[in-house]
Design a protein around this motif. Structure first.
Motif, short mmCIF file in Angstrom:
data_model
loop_
_atom_site.label_atom_id
_atom_site.label_comp_id
_atom_site.label_asym_id
_atom_site.label_seq_id
_atom_site.Cartn_x
_atom_site.Cartn_y
_atom_site.Cartn_z
N HIS A 93 1.94 -3.41 -6.76
CA HIS A 93 2.69 -2.16 -6.69
C HIS A 93 2.20 -1.13 -7.70
N ASP A 94 1.20 -1.48 -8.48
CA ASP A 94 0.65 -0.57 -9.48
C ASP A 94 -0.77 -0.19 -9.11
N GLU A 95 -1.01 1.09 -8.84
CA GLU A 95 -2.30 1.54 -8.33
C GLU A 95 -3.44 1.21 -9.27
N ALA A 96 -3.30 1.52 -10.56
CA ALA A 96 -4.40 1.32 -11.50
C ALA A 96 -4.77 -0.15 -11.61
N THR A 97 -3.77 -1.01 -11.73
CA THR A 97 -4.03 -2.45 -11.87
C THR A 97 -4.65 -3.02 -10.61
N TRP A 98 -4.08 -2.69 -9.47
CA TRP A 98 -4.57 -3.25 -8.21
C TRP A 98 -5.97 -2.75 -7.88
N GLU A 144 13.42 0.81 -7.36
CA GLU A 144 13.23 0.60 -8.79
C GLU A 144 11.77 0.39 -9.14
N GLN A 145 11.06 -0.37 -8.31
CA GLN A 145 9.64 -0.64 -8.58
C GLN A 145 8.80 0.63 -8.45
N ILE A 146 9.21 1.53 -7.59
CA ILE A 146 8.49 2.80 -7.44
C ILE A 146 8.69 3.68 -8.66
N LEU A 147 9.89 3.68 -9.20
CA LEU A 147 10.23 4.60 -10.28
C LEU A 147 9.87 4.09 -11.67
N THR A 148 9.77 2.79 -11.85
CA THR A 148 9.48 2.26 -13.18
C THR A 148 8.02 2.46 -13.56
N ASP A 149 7.76 2.53 -14.84
CA ASP A 149 6.38 2.67 -15.32
C ASP A 149 5.61 1.36 -15.20
N GLU A 209 0.84 -1.20 0.00
CA GLU A 209 0.00 0.00 0.00
C GLU A 209 0.87 1.25 0.00
N GLY A 210 1.95 1.22 0.79
CA GLY A 210 2.86 2.36 0.85
C GLY A 210 3.55 2.60 -0.48
N ILE A 211 3.95 1.54 -1.16
CA ILE A 211 4.60 1.67 -2.46
C ILE A 211 3.63 2.29 -3.47
N ARG A 212 2.40 1.83 -3.48
CA ARG A 212 1.40 2.40 -4.41
C ARG A 212 1.16 3.87 -4.11
N TYR A 213 1.13 4.22 -2.83
CA TYR A 213 0.90 5.62 -2.45
C TYR A 213 2.05 6.51 -2.95
N ILE A 214 3.29 6.05 -2.77
CA ILE A 214 4.43 6.85 -3.23
C ILE A 214 4.39 6.99 -4.75
N ARG A 215 4.15 5.89 -5.46
CA ARG A 215 4.09 5.94 -6.92
C ARG A 215 3.03 6.94 -7.39
#
Length: 301
Positions: free
Chosen positions: A277-282, A265-270, A106-112
């Motif tokens: 880790h991807d907000e739209a997909t999740w 890397e996962q935060i910065l990659t498209d 959840e935190g990773i998605r929020y940062i992205r």
């Protein structure tokens, strides 16, 4: 080192001025000196004579996790990619090895999301992201404490005529745990966001660590990555709009074999490896993923 903007759980570098131009970390500070200062403060803040969190109690979970194949598929934790035990898959975190990992995702998605929608241009938002998201990911922490019920939250915020008990000026909008994670009424007080983020904090509470016993993940990658994260968030530039983001990417690639390097890397990659880790997909498919994992566990059992 950059001047410290706020007292965080660890004394890490952040500027005190709003959006003032700063040099990139490689020019502004020697990373070796920064690491020495960071480790000194970190160990000292824990009050341990054997080097504090830098001592023998560290568990390098990140290196263990990154020895696995870095592919996501149903059957591995959607956050750390460690293979799951089908007999331990639970409905509340079926796609993850633990609630700890679910909250980290959840935190990773929020940062992205915050990086891409421009919210990091707001100083307070950037500060919250660094203190409560990036630092937590760096040390493999997660905020697993129980949520306050609405009635108790409203009661706490209404104290002191609804004003922050620290500055006694701004409205109280957040509930602060005075010591540790207890939700006993005597351990809660209403504060404003500014005072909450500026609150001096002590040792890392055990309940925020992965094993619940106070061990954290720390390695050679921690300080360099945090220095670059602090710089880009302090600037508030949009993604790819400054050399700082490129420097952070370069540093993440250098430490991609570590947990925090890979997460950065996962935060910065498209296109992150895991859908968690991807907000739209999740957002669209989390229910289906949950069911996929439950079906996998049933078939594997």
């Amino acid at each position: 080192m950059f001047p410290t903007r706020t007292h965080t759980m660890w004394e890490v570098p952040l500027r005190s001025t709003d959006r003032a131009p700063i040099a990139q970390p490689a020019e502004a500070a020697d990373l070796k000196s920064a690491q020495c200062e960071f480790e000194s403060r970190w160990g000292h803040s824990q009050g341990q004579s054997d080097g504090g969190l830098i001592g023998k109690e560290l568990r390098r979970l990140g290196e263990r996790a990154m020895t696995h194949d870095r592919r996501w598929y149903v059957g591995v934790c959607a956050n750390c990619l460690i293979p799951l035990d089908p007999q331990k898959v639970e409905r509340d975190h079926s796609a993850f090895c633990s609630t700890h990992c679910r909250l980290q995702a959840e935190g990773i998605r929020y940062i992205r999301r915050s990086i891409r929608d421009g919210r990091i241009a707001d100083r307070m938002t950037a500060q919250v992201i660094f203190n409560n998201k990036v630092l937590f990911l760096a040390a493999d922490l997660a905020y697993v404490r129980p949520r306050l019920n609405p009635g108790l939250r409203a009661e706490v915020l209404s104290d002191n005529d609804g004003l922050c008990v620290i500055c006694n000026k701004a409205l109280a909008t957040e509930v602060d745990h005075i010591r540790g994670g207890s939700i006993d009424r005597s351990n809660l007080r209403g504060v404003c966001r500014e005072c909450h983020e500026s609150k001096p904090r002590g040792p890392v509470p055990d309940d925020l660590t992965r094993d619940g016993q106070g061990t954290v993940d720390y390695g050679d990658e921690t300080t360099p990555l945090l220095v670059y994260w602090a710089a880009v968030l302090d600037r508030g530039d949009s993604l790819d709009d400054s050399d700082g983001w490129q420097e952070l990417r370069r540093c993440a690639r250098q430490y991609s074999h570590t947990r925090f390097g890979w997460i950065t890397e996962q935060i910065l990659t498209d296109r992150p490896e895991s859908p968690a880790h991807d907000e739209a997909t999740w957002h669209r498919r989390w229910r289906q993923y949950r069911q996929d994992y439950l079906d996998w566990a049933a078939d594997s059992g």
